[in-house]
Design a protein around this motif. Structure first.
Motif, short mmCIF file in Angstrom:
data_model
loop_
_atom_site.label_atom_id
_atom_site.label_comp_id
_atom_site.label_asym_id
_atom_site.label_seq_id
_atom_site.Cartn_x
_atom_site.Cartn_y
_atom_site.Cartn_z
N GLU A 75 -49.27 -4.30 51.70
CA GLU A 75 -49.55 -5.15 50.54
C GLU A 75 -51.05 -5.30 50.35
O GLU A 75 -51.79 -5.62 51.29
CB GLU A 75 -48.90 -6.52 50.71
N ILE A 76 -51.49 -5.05 49.13
CA ILE A 76 -52.91 -5.10 48.82
C ILE A 76 -53.29 -6.51 48.35
O ILE A 76 -52.53 -7.15 47.62
CB ILE A 76 -53.25 -4.05 47.73
N GLU A 77 -54.45 -6.97 48.75
CA GLU A 77 -54.95 -8.30 48.35
C GLU A 77 -54.93 -8.39 46.83
O GLU A 77 -55.33 -7.44 46.14
CB GLU A 77 -56.36 -8.49 48.91
N PRO A 78 -54.46 -9.52 46.25
CA PRO A 78 -54.23 -9.60 44.80
C PRO A 78 -55.40 -9.21 43.91
O PRO A 78 -55.21 -8.49 42.92
CB PRO A 78 -53.84 -11.07 44.60
N ASN A 79 -56.61 -9.64 44.22
CA ASN A 79 -57.74 -9.29 43.35
C ASN A 79 -58.05 -7.80 43.39
O ASN A 79 -58.32 -7.17 42.36
CB ASN A 79 -58.98 -10.10 43.75
N ARG A 80 -58.01 -7.23 44.58
CA ARG A 80 -58.24 -5.78 44.69
C ARG A 80 -57.09 -5.02 44.05
O ARG A 80 -57.32 -3.99 43.38
CB ARG A 80 -58.39 -5.39 46.16
N ARG A 81 -55.87 -5.50 44.23
CA ARG A 81 -54.70 -4.86 43.60
C ARG A 81 -54.85 -4.84 42.09
O ARG A 81 -54.59 -3.81 41.44
CB ARG A 81 -53.43 -5.62 43.99
N ARG A 82 -55.28 -5.95 41.51
CA ARG A 82 -55.48 -6.01 40.06
C ARG A 82 -56.51 -4.99 39.60
O ARG A 82 -56.29 -4.26 38.61
CB ARG A 82 -55.94 -7.42 39.67
N ASP A 83 -57.64 -4.89 40.31
CA ASP A 83 -58.69 -3.96 39.90
C ASP A 83 -58.23 -2.52 40.01
O ASP A 83 -58.52 -1.69 39.14
CB ASP A 83 -59.94 -4.19 40.75
N LEU A 84 -57.50 -2.20 41.08
CA LEU A 84 -56.99 -0.83 41.24
C LEU A 84 -55.94 -0.51 40.18
O LEU A 84 -55.92 0.61 39.63
CB LEU A 84 -56.40 -0.67 42.64
N ALA A 85 -55.07 -1.47 39.89
CA ALA A 85 -54.04 -1.25 38.86
C ALA A 85 -54.68 -1.04 37.50
O ALA A 85 -54.23 -0.21 36.70
CB ALA A 85 -53.08 -2.44 38.83
N ARG A 86 -55.74 -1.77 37.23
CA ARG A 86 -56.45 -1.62 35.95
C ARG A 86 -57.05 -0.21 35.85
O ARG A 86 -56.93 0.44 34.81
CB ARG A 86 -57.54 -2.68 35.83
N GLN A 87 -57.68 0.25 36.93
CA GLN A 87 -58.23 1.60 36.92
C GLN A 87 -57.13 2.63 36.67
O GLN A 87 -57.31 3.60 35.90
CB GLN A 87 -58.91 1.89 38.25
N PHE A 88 -55.99 2.44 37.32
CA PHE A 88 -54.85 3.35 37.16
C PHE A 88 -54.42 3.42 35.69
O PHE A 88 -54.23 4.51 35.14
CB PHE A 88 -53.70 2.86 38.04
N LEU A 89 -54.28 2.27 35.06
CA LEU A 89 -53.81 2.22 33.66
C LEU A 89 -54.86 2.78 32.70
O LEU A 89 -54.53 3.50 31.75
CB LEU A 89 -53.47 0.78 33.29
N LEU A 90 -56.13 2.46 32.93
CA LEU A 90 -57.18 2.95 32.03
C LEU A 90 -57.31 4.47 32.10
O LEU A 90 -57.55 5.14 31.09
CB LEU A 90 -58.51 2.29 32.37
N LYS A 91 -57.15 5.03 33.28
CA LYS A 91 -57.19 6.49 33.40
C LYS A 91 -56.06 7.13 32.58
O LYS A 91 -56.27 8.12 31.87
CB LYS A 91 -57.08 6.90 34.87
N GLY A 92 -54.87 6.57 32.69
CA GLY A 92 -53.75 7.09 31.91
C GLY A 92 -53.98 6.95 30.42
O GLY A 92 -53.63 7.85 29.63
N TRP A 93 -54.57 5.85 30.01
CA TRP A 93 -54.85 5.62 28.59
C TRP A 93 -55.88 6.63 28.06
O TRP A 93 -55.70 7.20 26.99
CB TRP A 93 -55.36 4.20 28.40
N ARG A 94 -56.95 6.85 28.83
CA ARG A 94 -57.97 7.80 28.38
C ARG A 94 -57.39 9.21 28.28
O ARG A 94 -57.69 9.95 27.33
CB ARG A 94 -59.17 7.77 29.33
N GLU A 95 -56.54 9.58 29.22
CA GLU A 95 -55.89 10.90 29.14
C GLU A 95 -54.99 11.00 27.92
O GLU A 95 -54.97 12.04 27.23
CB GLU A 95 -55.08 11.15 30.42
#
Length: 302
Positions: A75-95
């Motif tokens: 389990e990833i710490e909530p703040n770091r999890r949020r930042d990583l999830a955001r990066q994941f979604l933004l990469k998909g959006w840009r593609e």
């Protein structure tokens, strides 16, 4: 009272049942509920999902791959999890907008899976906290159906019956509006005509039209938060809830989510004049045969 309705499994893909689910929200609670869900999107993903082209629908957020990714690391710490999830979604959006492929790290996949799972738990809890009630017809995919296109399916009729009872329980004057996820225009017109016939030309339907406006509203689910919530409920119940006579297997990881949705269900009581007793009425029920009573009786006589 607004009844937001969506479905799961009606395309007869890999879903075990057809589910017609509804979330009832009082008009005074609706905006606060929507704001709480939007705040949860930022808390778990760091971005509103519509901004990156994602609907929070069951098929999107709760597919097997999401849970597999969530389990591939601690389990990833909530703040770091949020930042990583955001990066994941933004990469998909840009593609999706024509950008070059961008690699995702294992931590980004894990964080998104964990964030999606936690987000669904949160929005179901938000729903419960805003006094919403859930309703659902769970239908055997092989249930016999009437060939008459003018007749409303029994799962819809039973759902409207429960809406009517719930409105009666709330107050002597409470009215209900039905809001559907938009179908193809031809299918929407058929449903409107079936509902009009039910509410205006049948005895029980006419009685219920005193509380339920017979003409529904159709909205785009990607623009209407509460319809997406109904979709989540339908998906969770399809894969995680089993009533009497339902034999198809569940997905174990969905069961805790389905339990939250199930515990919000409407439960009432009705007096039966035939035996002089009060009987419980449940907002969730299983349907094995979608044909009207006269067709079922005719079949039994053969």
């Amino acid at each position: 009272m607004l009844f937001f309705i969506d479905e799961s499994g009606h395309d007869h893909g890999d879903a075990p049942y057809e589910v017609l689910a509804a979330v009832a929200v009082a008009e005074g609670d609706l905006w606060n509920l929507i704001q709480a869900i939007r705040a949860a999107e930022i808390e778990f993903f760091g971005v509103h999902l519509h901004e990156v082209g994602v609907e929070f629908k069951g098929k999107k957020l709760l597919k097997n791959k999401t849970f597999r990714h969530a389990r591939q690391g601690p389990e990833i710490e909530p703040n770091r999890r949020r930042d990583l999830a955001r990066q994941f979604l933004l990469k998909g959006w840009r593609e999706a907008q024509g950008g070059l492929p961008e690699g995702r790290s294992k931590d980004e996949f894990t964080a998104y899976g964990q964030a999606a799972r936690a987000f669904v738990v949160r929005i179901l809890e938000i729903c419960a906290g805003h006094r919403a009630k859930t309703f659902a017809a769970l239908v055997d995919t092989k249930a016999p159906r009437t060939p008459d296109p003018n007749l409303l399916r029994r799962d819809y009729a039973f759902l409207f019956q429960r809406f009517y009872y719930y409105l009666e329980d709330r107050s002597p004057t409470e009215m209900g509006l039905i809001v559907f996820d938009e179908l193809e225009k031809a299918k929407s017109r058929v449903l409107i005509q079936q509902m009009a016939r039910y509410f205006l030309e049948t005895e029980k339907g006419y009685q219920r039209s005193s509380r339920i406006v017979p003409e529904p509203f159709f909205v785009h689910s990607d623009l209407t938060t509460a319809v997406q919530l109904a979709d989540i409920v339908a998906y969770c119940l399809n894969w995680g809830t089993r009533l009497n006579k339902m034999k198809e297997p569940t997905r174990k990881e969905i069961e805790p989510l389905a339990t939250i949705a199930f515990n919000m269900r409407y439960v009432g009581k009705r007096f039966d004049e035939s035996d002089g007793k009060e009987w419980p009425v449940y907002g969730m029920f299983y349907v094995e045969d979608l044909r009207p009573k006269q067709e079922r009786e005719a079949e039994a006589e053969k």
